[in-house]
Design a protein around this motif. Structure first.
Motif, short mmCIF file in Angstrom:
data_model
loop_
_atom_site.label_atom_id
_atom_site.label_comp_id
_atom_site.label_asym_id
_atom_site.label_seq_id
_atom_site.Cartn_x
_atom_site.Cartn_y
_atom_site.Cartn_z
N GLY A 173 -10.49 7.68 6.40
CA GLY A 173 -10.52 7.33 4.98
C GLY A 173 -10.31 5.84 4.77
O GLY A 173 -10.19 5.08 5.73
N PRO A 174 -10.25 5.44 3.50
CA PRO A 174 -10.05 4.03 3.20
C PRO A 174 -8.59 3.58 3.29
O PRO A 174 -8.30 2.42 3.05
N SER A 175 -7.67 4.50 3.64
CA SER A 175 -6.26 4.13 3.70
C SER A 175 -6.06 3.05 4.76
O SER A 175 -6.82 2.96 5.71
N ASN A 176 -5.04 2.21 4.58
CA ASN A 176 -4.78 1.18 5.58
C ASN A 176 -3.28 0.95 5.73
O ASN A 176 -2.47 1.48 4.97
N LYS A 177 -2.92 0.18 6.76
CA LYS A 177 -1.50 -0.02 7.09
C LYS A 177 -0.74 -0.74 5.97
O LYS A 177 0.45 -0.53 5.82
N GLY A 178 -1.44 -1.60 5.22
CA GLY A 178 -0.76 -2.36 4.16
C GLY A 178 -0.36 -1.46 3.00
O GLY A 178 0.77 -1.53 2.50
N ALA A 179 -1.29 -0.61 2.55
CA ALA A 179 -0.99 0.30 1.44
C ALA A 179 0.12 1.27 1.85
O ALA A 179 1.03 1.57 1.06
N ALA A 180 0.06 1.75 3.09
CA ALA A 180 1.09 2.69 3.56
C ALA A 180 2.45 2.00 3.65
O ALA A 180 3.49 2.61 3.36
N MET A 181 2.45 0.73 4.03
CA MET A 181 3.71 -0.02 4.10
C MET A 181 4.35 -0.11 2.71
O MET A 181 5.56 0.10 2.56
N LYS A 182 3.53 -0.39 1.68
CA LYS A 182 4.07 -0.48 0.31
C LYS A 182 4.65 0.86 -0.14
O LYS A 182 5.70 0.93 -0.76
N ARG A 183 3.93 1.94 0.19
CA ARG A 183 4.42 3.28 -0.16
C ARG A 183 5.73 3.59 0.57
O ARG A 183 6.67 4.14 -0.01
N MET A 184 5.80 3.23 1.83
CA MET A 184 7.03 3.48 2.60
C MET A 184 8.20 2.69 2.01
O MET A 184 9.33 3.20 1.93
N LEU A 185 7.95 1.47 1.55
CA LEU A 185 9.01 0.68 0.93
C LEU A 185 9.59 1.41 -0.28
O LEU A 185 10.81 1.48 -0.45
N GLU A 186 8.69 1.96 -1.13
CA GLU A 186 9.17 2.71 -2.30
C GLU A 186 10.06 3.86 -1.86
O GLU A 186 11.11 4.12 -2.43
#
Ligand SMILES: [Mg+2]
Length: 287
Positions: A173-186
């Motif tokens: 999919g279009p998911s990437n490490k940067g978006a996942a990092m932001k979600r993990m921070l939340e």
């Protein structure tokens, strides 16, 4: 101590924290122990599956959270979240590709682990873990150019991509490490692992968010979104060959002085020295 709890570290594994050839990380132990003593969360961010990351975590206990499949799946405190496409979408797209191309096609989600072991050189146990995929699926096939075009077209109809890695075309999919990092921070903030606030309870959410310093470490192109999203980006140089050019333009990009875990250790030690010294000075100024 409070200020150091507002740091979070996100790291790629292969070629970054783990040595490119033997997957050892011992050289990073001093920095890892320091991070632990400061209660700074360390998050693994990898193209590996959660099963592979869980296995590493079970053996070494290095991480506070796991991000797998290049950002497609996030695990914190045993709770798994899948920002990537659903497994059903991946399977439907792959089945449509199987029906349309002119060659036999299997994939990591469908073939027996013995075949994954043969294709990759992994041991059978490792192949079983590599096959436990949530939202990305390496294809096993011998495609013509036309087959690749057909598969790429079908992938995009499902809002997916066909990405050519070292050995495989992977449906993802279009998911990437940067978006996942932001979600993990939340999630780290919500779980109370990060950003203790100033203690008076007033306006802490905002104060906490703005006070977090993120550090990301990576060595290759799929790490760029994560490095770009971090306050401090550390690029780990390759073990062999010419020293690479900067992977991205970033206001605070550091190139580690050595490859692999040695570079990981040196870069983080110097960043922590810098942050802690700055904090000390500001304590004096404001104290
Ligand atoms: Mg890497």
């Amino acid at each position: 101590m409070q200020q150091t709890r507002t740091i979070a570290i996100f790291t790629d594994l292969d070629g970054t924290l783990l040595d490119h050839d033997d997957y050892r990380w011992d050289a990073a132990r001093p920095a890892i122990e320091r991070i632990r003593s400061l209660s700074i969360p360390l998050i693994a961010v990898s193209s590996k599956t959660l099963a592979e990351l869980d296995h590493i975590q079970m053996n070494y206990g290095l991480f506070d959270g796991l991000i797998g499949e290049n950002g497609g799946v996030i695990s914190l405190d045993g709770e798994v979240e899948q920002p990537g496409p659903s497994s059903q979408t991946i399977d439907s797209a792959r089945d449509a590709i199987i029906a349309a191309v002119n060659v036999p096609l299997g994939s990591f989600r469908t073939v027996p682990p013995e075949m994954i072991a043969t294709e990759t050189g992994l041991t059978l146990d490792d192949a079983i873990r590599a096959g436990q995929r949530h939202c990305s699926d390496p294809l096993i096939w011998q495609p013509s150019e036309q087959d690749i075009e057909i598969a790429t077209d079908i992938a995009s109809q499902f809002s997916l991509k066909l990405v050519k890695g070292g050995r495989f075309h992977t449906l993802c999919g279009p998911s990437n490490k940067g978006a996942a990092m932001k979600r993990m921070l939340e999630r780290l903030v919500v779980s109370g692992r990060l950003g203790a606030g100033d203690g008076d309870g007033a306006g802490d959410t905002h104060a906490t968010k703005t006070a977090i310093t993120t550090i990301a470490l990576g060595d290759s192109a799929n790490d760029i979104p994560m490095l770009a999203a971090a306050d401090i980006a550390v690029q780990i140089p390759p073990k062999r060959g010419i020293r690479s050019e900067p992977l991205l333009t970033h206001s605070d990009l550091r190139i580690a002085p050595y490859p692999g875990p040695e570079g990981w250790n040196a870069a983080l030690q110097s960043i922590l020295d810098q942050i802690i010294n700055t904090n000390k000075k500001s304590e004096v100024l404001h104290g």
